[in-house]
Write an enzyme that holds these catalytic residues in place. Structure first.
Site, PDB file in Angstrom:
ATOM      1  N   MET A  58     -15.600   1.615   1.877  1.00  0.00           N
ATOM      2  CA  MET A  58     -15.600   0.399   1.059  1.00  0.00           C
ATOM      3  C   MET A  58     -16.076  -0.779   1.895  1.00  0.00           C
ATOM      4  SD  MET A  58     -12.381  -1.216  -1.012  1.00  0.00           S
ATOM      5  CE  MET A  58     -12.375   0.071  -2.260  1.00  0.00           C
ATOM      6  N   CYS A  59     -16.815  -1.673   1.256  1.00  0.00           N
ATOM      7  CA  CYS A  59     -17.335  -2.855   1.943  1.00  0.00           C
ATOM      8  C   CYS A  59     -16.972  -4.109   1.152  1.00  0.00           C
ATOM      9  CB  CYS A  59     -18.853  -2.754   2.105  1.00  0.00           C
ATOM     10  SG  CYS A  59     -19.734  -2.695   0.529  1.00  0.00           S
ATOM     11  N   THR A  60     -17.203  -5.242   1.786  1.00  0.00           N
ATOM     12  CA  THR A  60     -16.994  -6.535   1.142  1.00  0.00           C
ATOM     13  C   THR A  60     -18.361  -7.178   0.925  1.00  0.00           C
ATOM     14  OG1 THR A  60     -14.926  -6.795   2.365  1.00  0.00           O
ATOM     15  CG2 THR A  60     -15.825  -8.757   1.346  1.00  0.00           C
TER      16      THR A  60
END
Length: 183
Positions: A58-60
């Site tokens: 997961m990334c921002t």
């Protein structure tokens, strides 16, 4: 030479066909898409995705408006023991919800379409990525929080399949606390 010209013509026709077939969020409002998003799902038929899929998390994503009306997009993601950042500018087109972008680092062109969003929960995007004669499809699911309703995750998977991607091309990104507070 004729084969190359024919191949480029076919690629151009394919790109134009796919662009025409991608729906856009009705009444798209770019001021509502700004802010922090979490990368929930990613689907692609690119060789890069196939090679890196097992390492992705997961990334921002932070979206901010620019003075000239475009959108700056900064993605922060975990890579080995550090946080990496990738920045792009999404340039508005005449169609609200559709943007173009270039990646000087990778030499690719991106045609980005916001397929669907409710602005406060999820965004579903389609990207046609072109690098030379290589054309790849990317479908992305973003959430304002790290978890989304199961029906939205299912909608993402179905949308990816509608664009020719298979189960092997679809990834629900594993949650991570690494790099989640980066801007």
């Amino acid at each position: 030479m004729k084969r190359l010209i024919f191949s480029l013509a076919l690629i151009t026709l394919y790109v134009l066909y796919v662009k025409a077939d991608v729906p856009l969020q009705p009444d798209f409002q770019d001021d509502k898409i700004v802010g922090r998003w979490y990368g929930i799902g990613l689907a692609s038929n690119s060789a890069w995705f196939k090679a890196k899929k097992q390492f992705l998390k997961m990334c921002t994503t932070i979206i901010t408006p620019t003075a000239d009306g475009n959108l700056d997009v900064v993605v922060t993601y975990p890579k080995q023991d550090r946080c990496e950042k990738k920045s792009m500018t999404y340039i508005k087109t005449e169609q609200p919800g559709r943007f173009i972008s270039k990646s000087p680092r990778y030499g690719s062109d991106h045609d980005i379409s916001v397929i669907e969003t409710n602005y406060n929960e999820f965004t579903l995007m389609h990207t046609l990525k072109t690098k030379g004669s290589d054309v790849n499809t990317v479908v992305s699911l973003f959430g304002r929080s790290k978890e989304l309703r199961p029906e939205l995750v299912e909608k993402f998977k179905q949308t990816a399949k509608e664009y020719g991607l298979t189960d092997e091309n679809i990834l629900i990104l594993p949650q991570s606390d690494t790099c989640m507070t980066e801007a």
